[in-house]
Design an enzyme around this catalytic site. Structure first.
Site, PDB file in Angstrom:
ATOM      1  N   LYS A   1       0.813  -1.227   0.000  1.00 45.24           N
ATOM      2  CA  LYS A   1       0.000   0.000   0.000  1.00 45.24           C
ATOM      3  C   LYS A   1       0.843   1.272   0.000  1.00 45.24           C
ATOM      4  O   LYS A   1       2.039   1.249   0.252  1.00 45.24           O
ATOM      5  CB  LYS A   1      -0.997  -0.032   1.177  1.00 45.24           C
ATOM      6  CG  LYS A   1      -2.156  -0.990   0.850  1.00 45.24           C
ATOM      7  CD  LYS A   1      -3.259  -0.999   1.853  1.00 45.24           C
ATOM      8  CE  LYS A   1      -4.378  -1.937   1.376  1.00 45.24           C
ATOM      9  NZ  LYS A   1      -5.411  -2.136   2.408  1.00 45.24           N
TER      10      LYS A   1
ATOM     11  N   ARG B   1      -3.676 -10.060   4.966  1.00 45.32           N
ATOM     12  CA  ARG B   1      -4.047 -10.138   3.542  1.00 45.32           C
ATOM     13  C   ARG B   1      -2.855  -9.644   2.740  1.00 45.32           C
ATOM     14  O   ARG B   1      -2.484  -8.473   2.842  1.00 45.32           O
ATOM     15  CB  ARG B   1      -5.279  -9.263   3.306  1.00 45.32           C
ATOM     16  CG  ARG B   1      -5.789  -9.247   1.876  1.00 45.32           C
ATOM     17  CD  ARG B   1      -6.983  -8.303   1.756  1.00 45.32           C
ATOM     18  NE  ARG B   1      -7.509  -8.282   0.404  1.00 45.32           N
ATOM     19  CZ  ARG B   1      -7.038  -7.507  -0.572  1.00 45.32           C
ATOM     20  NH1 ARG B   1      -6.046  -6.681  -0.330  1.00 45.32           N
ATOM     21  NH2 ARG B   1      -7.568  -7.554  -1.781  1.00 45.32           N
TER      22      ARG B   1
HETATM   23  C1  8Y4 Z   1      -1.051  -2.375  -4.745  1.00 45.95           C
HETATM   24  C2  8Y4 Z   1      -2.024  -3.298  -4.921  1.00 45.95           C
HETATM   25  C3  8Y4 Z   1      -1.236  -1.317  -3.875  1.00 45.95           C
HETATM   26  C4  8Y4 Z   1      -3.209  -3.190  -4.219  1.00 45.95           C
HETATM   27  C5  8Y4 Z   1      -2.427  -1.204  -3.167  1.00 45.95           C
HETATM   28  C6  8Y4 Z   1      -3.409  -2.143  -3.343  1.00 45.95           C
HETATM   29  C7  8Y4 Z   1      -8.099  -4.465   1.904  1.00 45.95           C
HETATM   30  C8  8Y4 Z   1      -9.146  -5.261   1.428  1.00 45.95           C
HETATM   31  C9  8Y4 Z   1      -8.213  -4.218  -0.227  1.00 45.95           C
HETATM   32  C10 8Y4 Z   1      -7.848  -4.427   3.291  1.00 45.95           C
HETATM   33  C11 8Y4 Z   1      -9.655  -5.997   3.544  1.00 45.95           C
HETATM   34  C12 8Y4 Z   1      -5.320  -2.926  -2.079  1.00 45.95           C
HETATM   35  C13 8Y4 Z   1     -10.167  -5.728  -0.799  1.00 45.95           C
HETATM   36  C14 8Y4 Z   1      -6.671  -2.427  -1.693  1.00 45.95           C
HETATM   37  N1  8Y4 Z   1      -7.523  -3.827   0.844  1.00 45.95           N
HETATM   38  N2  8Y4 Z   1      -9.921  -6.033   2.228  1.00 45.95           N
HETATM   39  N3  8Y4 Z   1      -9.209  -5.100   0.089  1.00 45.95           N
HETATM   40  N4  8Y4 Z   1      -8.658  -5.218   4.072  1.00 45.95           N
HETATM   41  N5  8Y4 Z   1     -10.396  -6.730   4.385  1.00 45.95           N
HETATM   42  N6  8Y4 Z   1      -4.587  -1.967  -2.670  1.00 45.95           N
HETATM   43  O1  8Y4 Z   1      -6.971  -3.726   3.815  1.00 45.95           O
HETATM   44  O2  8Y4 Z   1      -4.960  -4.048  -1.914  1.00 45.95           O
HETATM   45  S1  8Y4 Z   1      -7.939  -3.680  -1.842  1.00 45.95           S
END
Ligand code: 8Y4
Length: 276
Positions: free
Chosen positions: A220, A254
């Protein structure tokens, strides 16, 4: 019937949830043979690397991402859930906020609902209750389109706690047992760096509800803020933060980098077990 406390009790150690995003490549319009088979391969790889849960999502929740229709989201995720379920009994989580997707995903074999809106979209609470599966309630300030515009808190810990209390109450009123609830402070969802760091440092305060904590820190932007590195250069920072989250009370992490996270948690678990 899957119960999240038994998942955690059975495995005892912190669990790894591997991220599986299903977004079709721009060449195939709907056939998605490559997308589907690649998704299944990726799920199998993450399982071998130590993930006990696979989180399947068909709609990006990144800031500014374009929304996806119900039909498109179903078309992306349902065949993959069916295929994984037909070959393995690993825990499948469906990353969605849409009641119809929750219903069909659980019908196809999903075990957990992971909803970044914490069942606040119309019909989601009732649907999750009727499906009787565990749910992850994530905190988000504002909505994915606007959440990073100017996040503000008087006290981020107190506000996330108040949110958890409100959502736990809403779930219990809707007949979702507390034993089926997982809580997540929602790193990066309407938060600046200082908010994310405060949540990470104070994670253990959210244990007071007696629910397992899930955290998603992987790759992130907080690591971009701290290190000036692009998404593909954030694996080591993500693993370090996942380990810190586990030390501070997280039961489920996650992650994108399953093998690396597994190695780090294995060292932690080995050292911890000497202390029992
Ligand atoms: C690169 C790739 C940089 C992806 C950022 C991202 C969470 C989540 C997401 C979380 C739960 C993400 C679906 C955002 N984040 N579900 N989901 N908790 N429960 N961004 O923190 O991965 S998506």
């Amino acid at each position: 019937m899957l119960d999240i406390s038994s998942l955690i009790a059975e495995h005892k150690n912190p669990q790894i949830m591997g991220v599986l995003n299903i977004t079709p490549d721009s060449f195939s319009d709907g056939g998605c043979f490559t997308t589907k088979s690649e998704a299944i391969r990726q799920a199998e790889l993450m399982t071998r690397q130590g993930a006990s849960i696979i989180d399947i999502g068909g709609e990006s929740t990144r800031p500014g991402a374009t929304p996806v229709s119900i039909d498109e989201e179903l078309h992306r995720v349902i065949p993959v859930i069916e295929a994984i379920r037909s070959k393995s009994n690993m825990v499948i989580s469906i990353d969605t906020s849409k009641p119809e997707v929750m219903k069909q995903a659980v019908g196809a074999g999903a075990d957990i609902i992971n909803d970044v809106f914490a069942l606040r979209q119309p019909g989601a609470l009732e649907m999750a209750a009727s499906l009787k599966v565990p749910v992850c309630l994530m905190h988000m300030q504002s909505t994915p389109e606007t959440m990073q515009h100017n996040p503000r808190y008087s006290n981020v810990i107190d506000e996330v706690k108040a949110f958890f209390e409100e959502r736990i109450n809403a779930c219990e009123k809707a007949d979702i047992e507390k034993s089926k609830i997982i809580l997540d402070p929602g790193f990066g969802f309407g938060k600046k760096l200082e908010h994310n760091l405060s949540l990470l440092a104070n994670l253990e305060t959210f244990k007071s509800y007696g629910c397992p904590l899930l955290v998603g820190l992987s790759r992130k932007s907080m690591f971009g803020d701290l290190l000036g590195k692009s998404v593909n250069e954030r694996a080591l920072a993500s693993v370090t933060a996942a380990l810190l989250a586990v030390i501070n009370g997280a039961s489920i992490v996650r992650v994108h980098d399953v093998q690396e996270t597994f190695d780090a948690l294995k060292i932690y678990n080995a050292a911890q077990s000497l202390n029992l």
